[in-house]
Design a protein around this motif. Sequence first.
Motif, PDB file in Angstrom:
ATOM      1  N   GLY A  65       0.834  -1.201   0.000  1.00 46.92           N
ATOM      2  CA  GLY A  65       0.000   0.000   0.000  1.00 46.92           C
ATOM      3  C   GLY A  65       0.863   1.243   0.000  1.00 46.92           C
ATOM      4  O   GLY A  65       1.747   1.374   0.843  1.00 46.92           O
ATOM      5  N   VAL A  86      -1.108  -1.476  -4.295  1.00 46.29           N
ATOM      6  CA  VAL A  86      -2.284  -0.614  -4.223  1.00 46.29           C
ATOM      7  C   VAL A  86      -1.795   0.818  -4.064  1.00 46.29           C
ATOM      8  O   VAL A  86      -1.114   1.136  -3.088  1.00 46.29           O
ATOM      9  CB  VAL A  86      -3.192  -0.979  -3.024  1.00 46.29           C
ATOM     10  CG1 VAL A  86      -4.399  -0.051  -2.976  1.00 46.29           C
ATOM     11  CG2 VAL A  86      -3.629  -2.431  -3.095  1.00 46.29           C
ATOM     12  N   THR A  88      -2.923   4.511  -3.376  1.00 42.78           N
ATOM     13  CA  THR A  88      -4.135   5.156  -2.839  1.00 42.78           C
ATOM     14  C   THR A  88      -4.322   6.574  -3.364  1.00 42.78           C
ATOM     15  O   THR A  88      -5.329   7.203  -3.065  1.00 42.78           O
ATOM     16  CB  THR A  88      -4.094   5.192  -1.294  1.00 42.78           C
ATOM     17  OG1 THR A  88      -3.016   6.039  -0.896  1.00 42.78           O
ATOM     18  CG2 THR A  88      -3.914   3.806  -0.706  1.00 42.78           C
ATOM     19  N   LEU A  94      -4.940   1.779   4.005  1.00 40.06           N
ATOM     20  CA  LEU A  94      -5.634   0.743   3.240  1.00 40.06           C
ATOM     21  C   LEU A  94      -6.976   0.460   3.895  1.00 40.06           C
ATOM     22  O   LEU A  94      -7.121   0.587   5.094  1.00 40.06           O
ATOM     23  CB  LEU A  94      -4.797  -0.537   3.192  1.00 40.06           C
ATOM     24  CG  LEU A  94      -3.511  -0.467   2.366  1.00 40.06           C
ATOM     25  CD1 LEU A  94      -2.793  -1.811   2.408  1.00 40.06           C
ATOM     26  CD2 LEU A  94      -3.810  -0.069   0.920  1.00 40.06           C
ATOM     27  N   LEU A  98     -10.040  -2.591  -0.559  1.00 45.08           N
ATOM     28  CA  LEU A  98      -8.841  -2.537  -1.401  1.00 45.08           C
ATOM     29  C   LEU A  98      -8.053  -3.830  -1.284  1.00 45.08           C
ATOM     30  O   LEU A  98      -7.509  -4.335  -2.275  1.00 45.08           O
ATOM     31  CB  LEU A  98      -7.957  -1.351  -0.983  1.00 45.08           C
ATOM     32  CG  LEU A  98      -8.583   0.035  -1.144  1.00 45.08           C
ATOM     33  CD1 LEU A  98      -7.670   1.101  -0.565  1.00 45.08           C
ATOM     34  CD2 LEU A  98      -8.876   0.312  -2.621  1.00 45.08           C
ATOM     35  N   GLU A 101      -9.861  -6.575  -3.206  1.00 44.10           N
ATOM     36  CA  GLU A 101      -9.588  -6.449  -4.642  1.00 44.10           C
ATOM     37  C   GLU A 101      -8.162  -6.915  -4.965  1.00 44.10           C
ATOM     38  O   GLU A 101      -7.934  -7.609  -5.952  1.00 44.10           O
ATOM     39  CB  GLU A 101      -9.758  -4.977  -5.035  1.00 44.10           C
ATOM     40  CG  GLU A 101     -10.171  -4.744  -6.460  1.00 44.10           C
ATOM     41  CD  GLU A 101     -10.265  -3.245  -6.777  1.00 44.10           C
ATOM     42  OE1 GLU A 101      -9.869  -2.870  -7.892  1.00 44.10           O
ATOM     43  OE2 GLU A 101     -10.706  -2.467  -5.907  1.00 44.10           O
TER      44      GLU A 101
ATOM     45  N   VAL B   6      -6.990   4.501  -6.349  1.00 43.25           N
ATOM     46  CA  VAL B   6      -8.229   4.973  -5.728  1.00 43.25           C
ATOM     47  C   VAL B   6      -8.204   6.495  -5.673  1.00 43.25           C
ATOM     48  O   VAL B   6      -7.152   7.082  -5.488  1.00 43.25           O
ATOM     49  CB  VAL B   6      -8.359   4.498  -4.254  1.00 43.25           C
ATOM     50  CG1 VAL B   6      -9.759   4.038  -3.945  1.00 43.25           C
ATOM     51  CG2 VAL B   6      -7.317   3.480  -3.906  1.00 43.25           C
TER      52      VAL B   6
END
Lengths: 219, 219
Positions: A65, A86, A88, A94, A98, A101, B6
Amino acid sequence: MKVLTVERKILKKNDDIAAENRQRFKQANLTVLNLLSSPGAGKTTLLERTLEKLANRYRVAVVEGDVQTDNDARRIAKHHVPVVQVVTRGGCHLEANLVQEAVANFELDALDLLFIENVGNLVCPANYDLGENLKVVIISTTEGDDKPLKYPPMFRVAHVCVINKIDLLPYVDFDIQKARDYARGINPDLRFFELSARTGEGLEDWIRWLESLIPKSTA
Amino acid sequence: MKVLTVERKILKKNDDIAAENRQRFKQANLTVLNLLSSPGAGKTTLLERTLEKLANRYRVAVVEGDVQTDNDARRIAKHHVPVVQVVTRGGCHLEANLVQEAVANFELDALDLLFIENVGNLVCPANYDLGENLKVVIISTTEGDDKPLKYPPMFRVAHVCVINKIDLLPYVDFDIQKARDYARGINPDLRFFELSARTGEGLEDWIRWLESLIPKSTA
């Protein structure tokens, strides 16, 4: 001197998705660790040293993340483990959706251990259950030994506290016993590891503990 | 390796209150600095060293933002300047309304310089204008030189970047030039100071710059 206080609310919906994740991880007989710390405390370096020791013997995957960049995922990918980044885009933590996914990209039943490296932030991620088995908070000796007192929610929800960068102890004002006492005052059940991800000092205990989390049948 | 992204929204109402604060600070002919960093980067220590140099010659006040405890406000109060502690109780950043409430405790027209020490967090506080004149982001050499790349919003909104803990440079893998280049890539107008709040090295330039922000009539 005056003290003002404000209340905050915690998202409810996140907990439902976290429960789904937890159920799914349990089905897969998978141990999931959520790594939490300030920016620069050494989460990614600790993860790299950990993968060097474990990735050839266990089936490990990583969710990274970050606010921006896939630098960390690229560092992890060099260790030949499946990794999903990921990003953001400014988001400070996080959330369970998320992670849901992200892990859809892994074959969970074929894994022993999943690390989720959260966004570098000692505040917000404490409030978001991701469905992990254990939360690991990492502090470093350069941040000051008062961090547990100043960021208590993180230490309250953590199961394990890694004190990193012990190689720098001679050069900073950091009292390990004080840090431990402050943290235990908030959370008496906290388990501690003291290590240097940079030099490797103290890493054995951490690795041994991680191995103890992996169901024997898969080892 | 896969990358998910995101989007996040930023509070609108905050900007209106920040504009009110800014107007009020301008009326009072007051320079306001918002100090931002990760936990443990050395905001409070830098503030203490700064007060030692300035508090006997200028009228300085401090707003302290913390998730928990009034430890920092107590450290600041020892320097005999007015200080208000805002405890956010888990909240990850200061907002303009909290600052508005806090500064109501000061006689703003009788001040030259106001420091707002934000919550230790390199993510969320970047999104919240407090009405300050300048945002100062503080990073330390122990956090890694890639922080600007990984937390770009903070470096985009900052006017000044202090690189702290230069006394630890011999013991860490931190390339100052790289950190500066990364940060300037995001924000070409950033002004840098390199110092050690602990040893005092490099503090003179920072102090001289702060003095240059104070209107001459009050000096």
